[in-house]
Write a protein that holds these residues in place. Structure first.
Motif, mmCIF file in Angstrom:
data_model
loop_
_atom_site.group_PDB
_atom_site.id
_atom_site.type_symbol
_atom_site.label_atom_id
_atom_site.label_comp_id
_atom_site.label_asym_id
_atom_site.label_seq_id
_atom_site.Cartn_x
_atom_site.Cartn_y
_atom_site.Cartn_z
ATOM 1 N N LYS A 238 0.704 -1.273 -0.017
ATOM 2 C CA LYS A 238 0.027 -0.068 0.029
ATOM 3 C C LYS A 238 0.932 1.320 0.066
ATOM 4 C CE LYS A 238 -4.314 -1.732 2.322
ATOM 5 N NZ LYS A 238 -5.381 -1.446 3.468
ATOM 6 N N VAL A 239 1.855 1.304 0.734
ATOM 7 C CA VAL A 239 2.884 2.456 1.016
ATOM 8 C C VAL A 239 3.465 2.815 -0.362
ATOM 9 C CG1 VAL A 239 5.008 3.240 1.726
ATOM 10 C CG2 VAL A 239 3.139 2.389 3.257
ATOM 11 N N HIS A 240 3.885 1.563 -1.062
ATOM 12 C CA HIS A 240 4.582 1.822 -2.302
ATOM 13 C C HIS A 240 3.555 2.371 -3.482
ATOM 14 C CE1 HIS A 240 6.130 0.850 -6.528
ATOM 15 N NE2 HIS A 240 5.366 -0.060 -6.478
ATOM 16 N N LEU A 241 2.301 1.649 -3.399
ATOM 17 C CA LEU A 241 1.346 2.223 -4.476
ATOM 18 C C LEU A 241 1.082 3.567 -4.225
ATOM 19 C CD1 LEU A 241 -0.950 -1.155 -4.548
ATOM 20 C CD2 LEU A 241 0.702 -0.300 -6.352
ATOM 21 N N LYS A 242 0.618 4.179 -3.184
ATOM 22 C CA LYS A 242 0.419 5.442 -2.904
ATOM 23 C C LYS A 242 1.719 6.324 -3.240
ATOM 24 C CE LYS A 242 -0.911 4.771 1.439
ATOM 25 N NZ LYS A 242 -1.767 4.988 2.724
ATOM 26 N N THR A 243 2.769 5.988 -2.918
ATOM 27 C CA THR A 243 4.130 6.797 -2.980
ATOM 28 C C THR A 243 4.273 7.114 -4.705
ATOM 29 O OG1 THR A 243 4.910 6.069 -1.051
ATOM 30 C CG2 THR A 243 6.580 6.884 -2.500
ATOM 31 N N VAL A 244 4.260 6.036 -5.245
ATOM 32 C CA VAL A 244 4.388 5.964 -6.780
ATOM 33 C C VAL A 244 3.672 6.878 -7.435
ATOM 34 C CG1 VAL A 244 3.429 4.040 -7.546
ATOM 35 C CG2 VAL A 244 5.441 4.771 -8.606
ATOM 36 N N MET A 245 2.200 6.534 -6.985
ATOM 37 C CA MET A 245 1.017 7.439 -7.829
ATOM 38 C C MET A 245 1.243 8.735 -7.596
ATOM 39 S SD MET A 245 -1.250 6.244 -9.690
ATOM 40 C CE MET A 245 -3.152 6.500 -10.589
ATOM 41 N N THR A 246 1.491 8.903 -6.151
ATOM 42 C CA THR A 246 1.419 10.523 -5.887
ATOM 43 C C THR A 246 2.457 11.292 -6.269
ATOM 44 O OG1 THR A 246 0.298 9.704 -3.476
ATOM 45 C CG2 THR A 246 1.320 12.116 -3.825
ATOM 46 N N LYS A 247 3.724 10.543 -6.182
ATOM 47 C CA LYS A 247 5.114 11.457 -6.652
ATOM 48 C C LYS A 247 4.824 11.618 -8.338
ATOM 49 C CE LYS A 247 7.624 12.706 -4.631
ATOM 50 N NZ LYS A 247 7.805 13.932 -3.953
ATOM 51 N N TRP A 248 4.446 10.566 -9.048
ATOM 52 C CA TRP A 248 4.283 10.740 -10.520
ATOM 53 C C TRP A 248 3.210 11.842 -10.795
ATOM 54 C CZ3 TRP A 248 7.076 9.396 -14.489
ATOM 55 C CH2 TRP A 248 6.423 9.249 -15.615
ATOM 56 N N TYR A 249 1.926 11.905 -10.227
ATOM 57 C CA TYR A 249 1.259 12.801 -10.458
ATOM 58 C C TYR A 249 1.619 14.115 -10.168
ATOM 59 C CZ TYR A 249 -2.834 15.692 -9.534
ATOM 60 O OH TYR A 249 -3.710 16.970 -9.369
ATOM 61 N N GLU A 250 2.392 14.291 -8.934
ATOM 62 C CA GLU A 250 2.925 15.710 -8.555
ATOM 63 C C GLU A 250 4.068 16.145 -9.444
ATOM 64 O OE1 GLU A 250 1.821 15.298 -3.709
ATOM 65 O OE2 GLU A 250 3.869 15.131 -4.597
ATOM 66 N N GLU A 251 4.782 15.256 -10.003
ATOM 67 C CA GLU A 251 6.190 15.657 -10.506
ATOM 68 C C GLU A 251 5.811 15.555 -12.192
ATOM 69 O OE1 GLU A 251 9.662 13.849 -9.285
ATOM 70 O OE2 GLU A 251 8.696 13.544 -7.399
#
Length: 347
Positions: free
Chosen positions: A159-172
């Motif tokens: 869950k931590v991985h999925l939320k991290t990669v989705m959030t960071k890709w969206y933001e950046e």
């Protein structure tokens, strides 16, 4: 062989529906940047992808390394289908609230109605069912390893991985041009839906995807068409319960940066392909019957290598298909050319 039809049953078809979302574009972007073997064949160059990755934050780079190792882009896409929304925070909350067996069930690929019980048992931690699921997909290039990863993964860490990669890709990557991306996807769906008023379901799928001739399969009631820019010119095919999914490349005309005088790439390719006497002769022969390369060589006063070259151009323009050495004319693609030209002139 002759066939006398004494039934009253029509050939099965399917309904076509559309869905577009920034979240799908995010998940597909994560898939694209980690699919290095395809970078040479994407619209954006190999250098583009390499430079992009180098300029991302260390946290996102580390998350993408994990995606590349375990194909968790597949997990993100699956989850996008089980929770339809455009809001990233809502999607992240959905992931956080999933129970362990739910997350794993949603993450495991759909492999057909007959393997649904196996999929459910594997998601609930049954190691034997997990091994059986891996065996059932042994011919796939990454499903066995992916299934093992999902079944054995620590839910909290996943869950931590999925939320991290989705959030960071969206933001950046996505957020700076989110409005333009959304407008592009919305525009493309509207144009496809308008064209769909004139076409059968099969014709609409073929036109939207730029050449996929998809016929009804057992247990498939719907074809879901999802526009995407990031993976152009590729179509991505997937399966869900009751549905066949095509993430198709948006048309040039839907991209706001394209001026109205710039024609679609495939429109140009098709007319160029037909602008040659030898290729028109090939088209004429294939309109009459499918042929092998050897048969075309016998019909035309040209060498085999020359005919092969012309066939390659016709295939690249999506006017001719080849299967097991037999070439067929995509007659529907020819029929679409007039409409595509008129759409360009009316733009």
């Amino acid at each position: 062989m002759k066939l006398l039809n004494i039934t009253n049953r029509k050939r099965e078809s399917y309904r076509v529906s559309f869905r577009h979302s920034i979240l799908f574009e995010c998940a597909l972007g994560i898939a694209a940047i980690t699919n290095k073997p395809l970078h040479d064949s994407m619209e954006k160059s190999k250098v583009y992808w390499s430079n992009l990755r180098e300029n991302l934050s260390p946290e996102l780079q580390a998350a993408l390394d994990y995606v590349e190792k375990h194909n968790t882009w597949k997990t993100l896409l699956q989850l996008c289908h089980y929770h339809h929304c455009d809001d990233l925070q809502e999607f992240l909350s959905f992931i956080e609230e999933l129970e362990e067996s739910q997350l794993k069930y949603y993450s495991l690929p759909y492999l057909g109605k007959g393997l649904q019980e196996m999929r459910r048992q594997a998601s609930e931690g049954d190691k034997e069912w997990c091994r059986d699921l891996m065996e059932a997909t042994k011919e796939h290039n990454f499903f066995p390893d992916y299934i093992q990863f999902v079944c054995e993964s620590d839910t909290a860490k996943l869950k931590v991985h999925l939320k991290t990669v989705m959030t960071k890709w969206y933001e950046e990557f996505v957020q700076p041009s989110e409005l333009e991306i959304y407008k592009m996807l919305e525009t493309d769906v509207a144009s496809k839906q308008e064209m769909g008023k004139k076409l059968t379901s099969e014709q609409l799928v073929e036109w939207a995807t730029g050449g996929i001739d998809y016929r009804a399969e057992p247990n498939v009631q719907e074809v879901l068409l999802i526009p995407q820019q990031i993976y152009r010119p590729w179509n991505i095919e997937a399966d869900m319960e009751g549905s066949k999914i095509f993430y198709y490349p948006v048309a040039d005309e839907s991209i706001g940066s394209k001026d109205r005088y710039t024609p679609d790439y495939f429109l140009v390719a098709k007319y160029k392909a037909l602008g040659d006497e030898a290729r028109l002769r090939i088209v004429k022969h294939l309109a009459e019957k499918e042929c092998t390369l050897q048969e075309l060589t016998g019909l035309l006063d040209l060498g085999k290598s020359t005919i092969h070259h012309h066939l390659k151009i016709l295939r690249a323009a999506k006017l001719v298909d080849s299967k097991d050495g037999v070439y067929t004319l995509r007659k529907q693609a020819l029929a679409f050319m007039e409409d595509d030209l008129q759409r360009y002139l009316d733009r």
